[in-house]
Design a protein around this motif. Structure first.
Motif, PDB file in Angstrom:
ATOM      1  N   THR A   1      27.977  94.893  57.466  1.00 42.96           N
ATOM      2  CA  THR A   1      27.118  95.574  58.424  1.00 42.96           C
ATOM      3  C   THR A   1      25.678  95.121  58.191  1.00 42.96           C
ATOM      4  N   ILE A   2      24.867  95.234  59.228  1.00 40.19           N
ATOM      5  CA  ILE A   2      23.453  94.884  59.116  1.00 40.19           C
ATOM      6  C   ILE A   2      22.653  95.804  60.019  1.00 40.19           C
ATOM      7  N   ASP A   3      21.542  96.252  59.522  1.00 42.07           N
ATOM      8  CA  ASP A   3      20.686  97.159  60.276  1.00 42.07           C
ATOM      9  C   ASP A   3      19.958  96.398  61.382  1.00 42.07           C
ATOM     10  N   THR A   4      19.889  96.998  62.563  1.00 38.44           N
ATOM     11  CA  THR A   4      19.200  96.351  63.689  1.00 38.44           C
ATOM     12  C   THR A   4      17.745  96.048  63.346  1.00 38.44           C
ATOM     13  N   GLN A   5      17.126  96.921  62.576  1.00 36.70           N
ATOM     14  CA  GLN A   5      15.733  96.712  62.187  1.00 36.70           C
ATOM     15  C   GLN A   5      15.576  95.430  61.364  1.00 36.70           C
ATOM     16  N   LEU A   6      16.557  95.156  60.506  1.00 40.54           N
ATOM     17  CA  LEU A   6      16.505  93.926  59.708  1.00 40.54           C
ATOM     18  C   LEU A   6      16.701  92.699  60.593  1.00 40.54           C
ATOM     19  N   ILE A   7      17.621  92.771  61.543  1.00 44.70           N
ATOM     20  CA  ILE A   7      17.803  91.657  62.487  1.00 44.70           C
ATOM     21  C   ILE A   7      16.493  91.386  63.226  1.00 44.70           C
ATOM     22  N   ASN A   8      15.850  92.451  63.677  1.00 46.02           N
ATOM     23  CA  ASN A   8      14.584  92.292  64.403  1.00 46.02           C
ATOM     24  C   ASN A   8      13.533  91.626  63.518  1.00 46.02           C
ATOM     25  N   LYS A   9      13.458  92.040  62.254  1.00 47.38           N
ATOM     26  CA  LYS A   9      12.454  91.477  61.351  1.00 47.38           C
ATOM     27  C   LYS A   9      12.733  90.004  61.070  1.00 47.38           C
ATOM     28  N   LEU A  10      13.989  89.677  60.831  1.00 50.22           N
ATOM     29  CA  LEU A  10      14.359  88.279  60.598  1.00 50.22           C
ATOM     30  C   LEU A  10      14.050  87.416  61.817  1.00 50.22           C
ATOM     31  N   THR A  11      14.319  87.957  62.993  1.00 50.28           N
ATOM     32  CA  THR A  11      14.077  87.213  64.227  1.00 50.28           C
ATOM     33  C   THR A  11      12.589  87.042  64.473  1.00 50.28           C
ATOM     34  N   GLN A  12      11.810  88.094  64.222  1.00 50.88           N
ATOM     35  CA  GLN A  12      10.364  88.008  64.424  1.00 50.88           C
ATOM     36  C   GLN A  12       9.725  87.018  63.454  1.00 50.88           C
ATOM     37  N   ASN A  13      10.211  86.981  62.216  1.00 47.24           N
ATOM     38  CA  ASN A  13       9.705  85.986  61.261  1.00 47.24           C
ATOM     39  C   ASN A  13      10.053  84.572  61.710  1.00 47.24           C
ATOM     40  N   LEU A  14      11.243  84.415  62.265  1.00 51.68           N
ATOM     41  CA  LEU A  14      11.639  83.098  62.765  1.00 51.68           C
ATOM     42  C   LEU A  14      10.765  82.686  63.945  1.00 51.68           C
TER      43      LEU A  14
ATOM     44  N   ILE B   1      24.042  88.756  69.085  1.00 52.56           N
ATOM     45  CA  ILE B   1      23.283  87.707  69.779  1.00 52.56           C
ATOM     46  C   ILE B   1      22.296  88.332  70.751  1.00 52.56           C
ATOM     47  N   LYS B   2      22.703  89.397  71.431  1.00 49.64           N
ATOM     48  CA  LYS B   2      21.804  90.084  72.370  1.00 49.64           C
ATOM     49  C   LYS B   2      20.600  90.665  71.641  1.00 49.64           C
ATOM     50  N   THR B   3      20.846  91.238  70.459  1.00 53.13           N
ATOM     51  CA  THR B   3      19.744  91.794  69.669  1.00 53.13           C
ATOM     52  C   THR B   3      18.760  90.703  69.280  1.00 53.13           C
ATOM     53  N   ILE B   4      19.290  89.549  68.883  1.00 53.59           N
ATOM     54  CA  ILE B   4      18.442  88.433  68.458  1.00 53.59           C
ATOM     55  C   ILE B   4      17.621  87.889  69.618  1.00 53.59           C
ATOM     56  N   THR B   5      18.260  87.642  70.745  1.00 54.10           N
ATOM     57  CA  THR B   5      17.528  87.082  71.891  1.00 54.10           C
ATOM     58  C   THR B   5      16.483  88.062  72.407  1.00 54.10           C
ATOM     59  N   SER B   6      16.777  89.356  72.330  1.00 52.92           N
ATOM     60  CA  SER B   6      15.812  90.363  72.769  1.00 52.92           C
ATOM     61  C   SER B   6      14.612  90.406  71.829  1.00 52.92           C
ATOM     62  N   ALA B   7      14.861  90.349  70.515  1.00 51.54           N
ATOM     63  CA  ALA B   7      13.771  90.398  69.537  1.00 51.54           C
ATOM     64  C   ALA B   7      12.947  89.125  69.544  1.00 51.54           C
ATOM     65  N   TYR B   8      13.583  88.001  69.835  1.00 50.54           N
ATOM     66  CA  TYR B   8      12.856  86.719  69.867  1.00 50.54           C
ATOM     67  C   TYR B   8      11.877  86.687  71.032  1.00 50.54           C
TER      68      TYR B   8
END
Length: 323
Positions: A126-139, A267-274
């Motif tokens: 499992t992974i927290d959505t907040q962490l996905i957002n942070k990883l994506t924003q750093n990228l 993938i939707k979470t990543i594309t939205s955060a990017y």
């Protein structure tokens, strides 16, 4: 060239560090320890009474798979990458560079403390959505940096990576002993090695990977390059960095989150955060290729899954590649 490792006499390393002006003349080295697994390079934690720092040195081979040759200048790419991403939003998430010796293919870096990489995600599932957002924003912050005019093309490292991502996993006679990794894995892999539909797509994206691009990429954006300590997130190991297409980094990240969670909706979470103009279809295809090569290629993950679970992921990966 001087090679350093955890068995190097302290006096030898002490003299070298002093000669570079990185420690004081009488600053004694107390400990030399291996810092982390070090897939590509030797990574040492060095302690003196005054400080602790990380020494990273490349060899003419992959540290984890020493039968595989690798370019020595990858440490120069890492150094130039860190120099290029000094914007305010990233400074808190990358180690400070304390010294660089191109002759010895060596970097001296800030010791971030006893960090853990995020490979634990494969076990947690499992992974927290907040962490996905942070990883994506750093990228995104990495990708928004202008590519320096003299940034290395890193083609030797890309050729190495290309072979293991886009070529070898899809060859019937690649020599990988998959059943030695997990009984039944060879039979799972067999249909994908002879699948001309996915091979044509993989070949085209592989060509794109080797072609020049306009975006500064990390090049290996996966849980082994994500470190945490005291609730802080750090991005390390950009030795595969190059100027390419952003969907490569994004696809690799998505692949590992999907493998950890069995959920491609991330993938939707990543594309939205990017929140930038990207080719979602290309991102998805890259993610499918990365999933497949991690399951049936040489660079295996600490992914404890049953054969049926891996069959599901391989089926999902093919669907993503041909989407």
């Amino acid at each position: 060239m001087k090679y350093f490792d955890s068995e190097t006499p302290k006096a030898t390393l002490q003299q070298y560090l002093f000669s570079k002006g990185w420690i004081q003349e009488n600053e004694e080295i107390i400990n030399i320890n291996t810092a982390g697994e070090g897939n590509m390079n030797i990574v040492l934690r060095i302690a003196t009474p005054n400080q602790s720092f990380i020494l990273k040195q490349s060899r003419p081979f992959v540290q984890k798979y020493q039968q595989i040759a690798a370019p020595l200048n990858r440490i120069a790419v890492e150094y130039q990458f860190y120099q290029a991403v000094q914007n305010d939003s990233l400074k808190a998430h990358i180690p400070k560079i304390l010294g660089y010796d191109p002759q010895q293919h060596l970097l001296l870096m800030e010791d971030l403390g006893y960090c853990e990489d995020l490979s634990s995600l494969y076990e947690k599932r499992t992974i927290d959505t907040q962490l996905i957002n942070k990883l994506t924003q750093n990228l995104l912050a990495i990708h928004q940096n202008k590519v320096p005019h003299n940034f290395p093309d890193n083609l030797a490292m890309r050729n190495l990576n290309h072979e293991h991502i886009f070529v070898l996993p899809f060859l019937s006679d690649n020599g990988f002993q998959l059943d030695a990794i997990q009984n039944g894995l060879e039979a799972c892999a067999a249909p994908y090695k002879t699948d001309s539909t996915i091979k044509n797509i993989v070949d085209k994206i592989g060509e794109k990977y080797l072609s020049p691009g306009n975006t500064l990429l990390h090049g290996d954006y996966y849980p082994g390059s994500w470190m945490t300590a005291d609730k802080k997130l750090y991005i390390i190991d950009p030795e595969f960095g190059f100027a390419g297409f952003p969907e490569f980094d994004l696809g690799v990240m998505a692949a590992h989150i999907i493998m950890a969670t069995d959920n491609d909706n991330h993938i939707k979470t990543i594309t939205s955060a990017y929140n930038d103009n990207i080719d979602k279809s290309l991102l998805t295809k890259v993610a499918g290729i990365e999933i497949m090569r991690r399951l049936i290629g040489l660079a295996q993950l600490p992914l404890q899954r049953t054969i049926s679970e891996k069959q599901y992921l391989l089926h999902l990966a093919r669907k993503m590649i041909v989407s």
